[in-house]
Design a protein around this motif. Sequence first.
Motif, PDB file in Angstrom:
ATOM      1  N   GLN A  61      -0.900 -11.266  -0.982  1.00 42.25           N
ATOM      2  CA  GLN A  61      -2.289 -11.173  -1.432  1.00 42.25           C
ATOM      3  C   GLN A  61      -2.453 -10.040  -2.430  1.00 42.25           C
ATOM      4  O   GLN A  61      -3.288 -10.108  -3.332  1.00 42.25           O
ATOM      5  CB  GLN A  61      -3.223 -10.933  -0.243  1.00 42.25           C
ATOM      6  N   VAL A  62      -1.681  -8.990  -2.245  1.00 41.89           N
ATOM      7  CA  VAL A  62      -1.786  -7.838  -3.145  1.00 41.89           C
ATOM      8  C   VAL A  62      -0.393  -7.381  -3.553  1.00 41.89           C
ATOM      9  O   VAL A  62       0.581  -7.607  -2.823  1.00 41.89           O
ATOM     10  CB  VAL A  62      -2.557  -6.669  -2.490  1.00 41.89           C
ATOM     11  N   LEU A  63      -0.320  -6.729  -4.738  1.00 43.00           N
ATOM     12  CA  LEU A  63       0.927  -6.159  -5.227  1.00 43.00           C
ATOM     13  C   LEU A  63       0.688  -4.684  -5.563  1.00 43.00           C
ATOM     14  O   LEU A  63      -0.381  -4.320  -6.070  1.00 43.00           O
ATOM     15  CB  LEU A  63       1.404  -6.895  -6.479  1.00 43.00           C
ATOM     16  N   VAL A  64       1.676  -3.841  -5.287  1.00 37.79           N
ATOM     17  CA  VAL A  64       1.597  -2.421  -5.623  1.00 37.79           C
ATOM     18  C   VAL A  64       2.476  -2.172  -6.841  1.00 37.79           C
ATOM     19  O   VAL A  64       3.683  -2.452  -6.818  1.00 37.79           O
ATOM     20  CB  VAL A  64       2.041  -1.540  -4.438  1.00 37.79           C
ATOM     21  N   SER A  65       1.879  -1.624  -7.888  1.00 35.01           N
ATOM     22  CA  SER A  65       2.631  -1.350  -9.121  1.00 35.01           C
ATOM     23  C   SER A  65       2.545   0.150  -9.430  1.00 35.01           C
ATOM     24  O   SER A  65       1.458   0.667  -9.743  1.00 35.01           O
ATOM     25  CB  SER A  65       2.047  -2.136 -10.301  1.00 35.01           C
ATOM     26  N   ALA A 114       6.803   9.281  -4.010  1.00 33.58           N
ATOM     27  CA  ALA A 114       5.907   8.464  -3.191  1.00 33.58           C
ATOM     28  C   ALA A 114       6.130   6.970  -3.420  1.00 33.58           C
ATOM     29  O   ALA A 114       6.351   6.520  -4.553  1.00 33.58           O
ATOM     30  CB  ALA A 114       4.460   8.821  -3.491  1.00 33.58           C
ATOM     31  N   ARG A 115       6.075   6.228  -2.299  1.00 29.69           N
ATOM     32  CA  ARG A 115       6.103   4.767  -2.323  1.00 29.69           C
ATOM     33  C   ARG A 115       4.940   4.279  -1.472  1.00 29.69           C
ATOM     34  O   ARG A 115       4.720   4.786  -0.376  1.00 29.69           O
ATOM     35  CB  ARG A 115       7.418   4.221  -1.778  1.00 29.69           C
ATOM     36  N   PRO A 131       0.383   9.381   7.413  1.00 31.86           N
ATOM     37  CA  PRO A 131      -0.054   9.291   6.013  1.00 31.86           C
ATOM     38  C   PRO A 131      -0.528   7.888   5.637  1.00 31.86           C
ATOM     39  O   PRO A 131       0.160   7.132   4.937  1.00 31.86           O
ATOM     40  CB  PRO A 131       1.205   9.689   5.237  1.00 31.86           C
ATOM     41  N   VAL A 132      -1.712   7.523   6.124  1.00 35.63           N
ATOM     42  CA  VAL A 132      -2.273   6.194   5.874  1.00 35.63           C
ATOM     43  C   VAL A 132      -3.694   6.353   5.341  1.00 35.63           C
ATOM     44  O   VAL A 132      -4.491   7.133   5.881  1.00 35.63           O
ATOM     45  CB  VAL A 132      -2.286   5.338   7.159  1.00 35.63           C
ATOM     46  N   ILE A 133      -3.993   5.630   4.284  1.00 37.79           N
ATOM     47  CA  ILE A 133      -5.351   5.586   3.723  1.00 37.79           C
ATOM     48  C   ILE A 133      -5.998   4.293   4.210  1.00 37.79           C
ATOM     49  O   ILE A 133      -5.506   3.196   3.909  1.00 37.79           O
ATOM     50  CB  ILE A 133      -5.316   5.622   2.179  1.00 37.79           C
ATOM     51  N   VAL A 134      -7.076   4.401   4.977  1.00 39.76           N
ATOM     52  CA  VAL A 134      -7.712   3.233   5.573  1.00 39.76           C
ATOM     53  C   VAL A 134      -8.973   2.891   4.790  1.00 39.76           C
ATOM     54  O   VAL A 134      -9.883   3.718   4.639  1.00 39.76           O
ATOM     55  CB  VAL A 134      -8.066   3.488   7.057  1.00 39.76           C
ATOM     56  N   LEU A 135      -9.008   1.664   4.262  1.00 36.86           N
ATOM     57  CA  LEU A 135     -10.177   1.138   3.553  1.00 36.86           C
ATOM     58  C   LEU A 135     -10.699  -0.081   4.302  1.00 36.86           C
ATOM     59  O   LEU A 135     -10.104  -0.541   5.278  1.00 36.86           O
ATOM     60  CB  LEU A 135      -9.795   0.775   2.119  1.00 36.86           C
ATOM     61  N   ASP A 136     -11.803  -0.601   3.797  1.00 39.35           N
ATOM     62  CA  ASP A 136     -12.388  -1.782   4.429  1.00 39.35           C
ATOM     63  C   ASP A 136     -11.573  -3.015   4.051  1.00 39.35           C
ATOM     64  O   ASP A 136     -11.646  -3.498   2.922  1.00 39.35           O
ATOM     65  CB  ASP A 136     -13.842  -1.944   3.979  1.00 39.35           C
ATOM     66  N   GLY A 137     -10.764  -3.499   5.010  1.00 38.16           N
ATOM     67  CA  GLY A 137      -9.991  -4.711   4.790  1.00 38.16           C
ATOM     68  C   GLY A 137      -8.543  -4.463   4.440  1.00 38.16           C
ATOM     69  O   GLY A 137      -7.739  -5.403   4.454  1.00 38.16           O
ATOM     70  N   ILE A 138      -8.189  -3.221   4.095  1.00 39.01           N
ATOM     71  CA  ILE A 138      -6.814  -2.949   3.708  1.00 39.01           C
ATOM     72  C   ILE A 138      -6.459  -1.501   4.061  1.00 39.01           C
ATOM     73  O   ILE A 138      -7.317  -0.604   3.994  1.00 39.01           O
ATOM     74  CB  ILE A 138      -6.614  -3.190   2.185  1.00 39.01           C
ATOM     75  N   SER A 139      -5.229  -1.282   4.493  1.00 43.48           N
ATOM     76  CA  SER A 139      -4.734   0.074   4.746  1.00 43.48           C
ATOM     77  C   SER A 139      -3.518   0.301   3.857  1.00 43.48           C
ATOM     78  O   SER A 139      -2.715  -0.610   3.619  1.00 43.48           O
ATOM     79  CB  SER A 139      -4.382   0.274   6.214  1.00 43.48           C
ATOM     80  N   ILE A 140      -3.398   1.545   3.361  1.00 41.33           N
ATOM     81  CA  ILE A 140      -2.337   1.885   2.414  1.00 41.33           C
ATOM     82  C   ILE A 140      -1.482   2.970   3.052  1.00 41.33           C
ATOM     83  O   ILE A 140      -1.974   4.067   3.353  1.00 41.33           O
ATOM     84  CB  ILE A 140      -2.934   2.386   1.081  1.00 41.33           C
ATOM     85  N   SER A 141      -0.201   2.675   3.281  1.00 43.78           N
ATOM     86  CA  SER A 141       0.729   3.645   3.858  1.00 43.78           C
ATOM     87  C   SER A 141       1.500   4.328   2.739  1.00 43.78           C
ATOM     88  O   SER A 141       1.945   3.681   1.780  1.00 43.78           O
ATOM     89  CB  SER A 141       1.710   2.955   4.810  1.00 43.78           C
ATOM     90  N   VAL A 142       1.662   5.647   2.856  1.00 42.08           N
ATOM     91  CA  VAL A 142       2.333   6.445   1.828  1.00 42.08           C
ATOM     92  C   VAL A 142       3.623   7.011   2.394  1.00 42.08           C
ATOM     93  O   VAL A 142       3.619   7.662   3.437  1.00 42.08           O
ATOM     94  CB  VAL A 142       1.423   7.585   1.345  1.00 42.08           C
ATOM     95  N   ASP A 143       4.710   6.773   1.696  1.00 46.35           N
ATOM     96  CA  ASP A 143       6.006   7.319   2.076  1.00 46.35           C
ATOM     97  C   ASP A 143       6.495   8.212   0.943  1.00 46.35           C
ATOM     98  O   ASP A 143       6.688   7.760  -0.179  1.00 46.35           O
ATOM     99  CB  ASP A 143       7.001   6.187   2.333  1.00 46.35           C
ATOM    100  N   GLY A 144       6.691   9.509   1.225  1.00 45.33           N
ATOM    101  CA  GLY A 144       7.101  10.443   0.188  1.00 45.33           C
ATOM    102  C   GLY A 144       5.931  11.245  -0.349  1.00 45.33           C
ATOM    103  O   GLY A 144       4.818  11.199   0.196  1.00 45.33           O
ATOM    104  N   LYS A 145       6.163  11.994  -1.435  1.00 48.25           N
ATOM    105  CA  LYS A 145       5.151  12.868  -2.004  1.00 48.25           C
ATOM    106  C   LYS A 145       4.828  12.456  -3.439  1.00 48.25           C
ATOM    107  O   LYS A 145       5.658  11.908  -4.155  1.00 48.25           O
ATOM    108  CB  LYS A 145       5.629  14.318  -1.995  1.00 48.25           C
ATOM    109  N   GLY A 146       3.575  12.755  -3.808  1.00 51.85           N
ATOM    110  CA  GLY A 146       3.152  12.492  -5.174  1.00 51.85           C
ATOM    111  C   GLY A 146       3.748  13.496  -6.146  1.00 51.85           C
ATOM    112  O   GLY A 146       4.404  14.461  -5.755  1.00 51.85           O
TER     113      GLY A 146
END
Length: 640
Positions: free
Chosen positions: A440-444, A453-454, A506-521
């Motif tokens: 449904q979604v792609l991370v670029s 970070a990934r 390290p998870v960003i929680v939004l309405d309908g989708i959560s974004i997990s972060v691995d590593g550092k920016g």
Amino acid sequence: MAIDLYQTGVSGLMAAQSQLAVTGHNIANVNTEGYNRQRAEQMTSVGLTWGGLHYGSGTQISDVTRVYQEYAFRDLLINSTEKAGAQALYEQLAHLDSGVNSMGAAIGKSLNELYKSIDALTDNPSDLGNRGLMLANAEDLAKRFNDMHANLSQQLSISSQDIATRAERVTELSAGIAALNQEILNTGQNGAPNDLLDRRDLLIKELSQEVRITTLNEPNGVVSVMLDGRESLVSGTQAFALEARPGNPDAQQTELYLSNPARPGSATRLDGTGLGGKLGSTMQFRDQVLAPAMSDLGRTALGLADAFNQVQRQGMDLNGLPGLDLFRDINAPEHQAGRFLTSNPAVSGTVAITDTGALSGSDYSLEYKDGDYVITNLGSGESIQLTPDAEGRLNHDGFSLTLAGTPANGDRMLLRPSRDGAADLRVSLQSPQQIAASGQVLVSPNGDNTGSARLSTEVGDPGGADLPGKGDPLVVTLNEQGEYQVFRQSDPGTLLAGGTLDPDNPVIVLDGISISVDGKGGSPLDRFEIEQASGAGNNVNAQAFGDIKNKKWLNNGKTGLEGSLNQLMVGVGSKTYNQKIKAETAAAGHTQSENRMLSVSGVNLDEEAANLLRFQQAYMASSRVITVANDIFNSLLQIR
């Protein structure tokens, strides 16, 4: 003196005749099971005094005793119990091991075929043939799980029936021992009823093969029998009954009760531990081997369904719709209700699986007492107190219990989070087009990012307000300190989320989708775009299906699907091998005890044949004494 000589000869004749009768009885019963060699005890008769001298008056048989050693018999009973129980458990385990290995191998083969079809789908996600093959393989895999559960369930039912049959046999043997006690009591006043004693010992020995018993000899010759040294099975001439009754709260889980026929209204429930023998081994096999095996299998099936359903929900099907569950929802209402059992009609409950990776593969007993809930893991025996959460649920080991109604004080409830997991496994998709192979979604990531970070995403609600729109991706920025911002590309001035990442989660929680972060920016900022996937035929989500093969999340992250299945097969195989060693050891101990008993009480034909000749000669010699006495008497009569 002729008269005395005559009586002496007659006594010897009668004694030899008795000895011959006893020897013949021994020879006749050389192959009679449970027979103890008998011996005629011979002693001198009271002598006569004549002319200041004391003359013997012959002999007599004082008693007919059986050659018997109480210690050897008790030792034989102990080893009979151990051998019968160990052998019975080994035979049941060997049968289970054969079935588990063959059916487990079939499940493993079906799982590999499913992975192969997923690989084909990944190569060509739009091909209906590949989709149909994946769906067919999923259905075949579910059927394999269903069949294995049905096989284990059938063995569980057979074990419960076997428990009932053996309980009846214990009752019959106890009644037989009590009846022989009565016969021995009636006849024992006129001498030891050796053959009755042998028959009683034979029943006691057979009883010892069914359960562990202790015998108590009474002064009047009767024997009382205790079950595992605690409960009476036979008290003198009174026998108790061992009854198999439907389990509570699971009617199919047969339970044992010990009752006095004289008081049919009262009975003592036996917990099954320490019973020993064939009956104890059957209960041990059912409760400590079969039941955990079913729960372990169910845990694997729940993990399978949950993993594939989670991936399916992340993607889009060939019709461009959000993916539906591939397998039936593990928390369907009927499944939740079936995991809770109670005998209190005023209480009902539902058990929802919250984390398949935390499931222990055990059943649980929940006790309500004085307002507190104490849960016991029936596999490990560990007990802890549970406190309801803010919504009144009891959470433990990857599941959550919701109760309706208030239990009565002392109520015990049975929780089976994974027992029927394999039976409930079903494919719920109706057509190959519904397989959600597309993401449904792609991370670029931006090409200028400097950090490590990934980002990965998980769609929780396909209708969520914060999902990326078509042509309007979400933008995530991240720096070295973990500070992030999330906004839409079309509206950078409106933040959907912002702050600093939690290092532990390290998870960003939004309405309908959560974004997990691995590593550092990076510095100053790394940038990522999360966009709606274009086209329903891409293979982004199909790759996620393939990743399940190498994923480890079951058993608290230690095993995957194949590892969990192998763990079940290896576990049963290990128990079978160990029990084989125990059975061989117990058989050797029983052989030693039996040989010791036979060396004391068994009939030796060579010895009896020698005795036969010896007593025959004694009989003939005594006859000659009588002849001589008769000749002397006749000679005296001829004197004029």
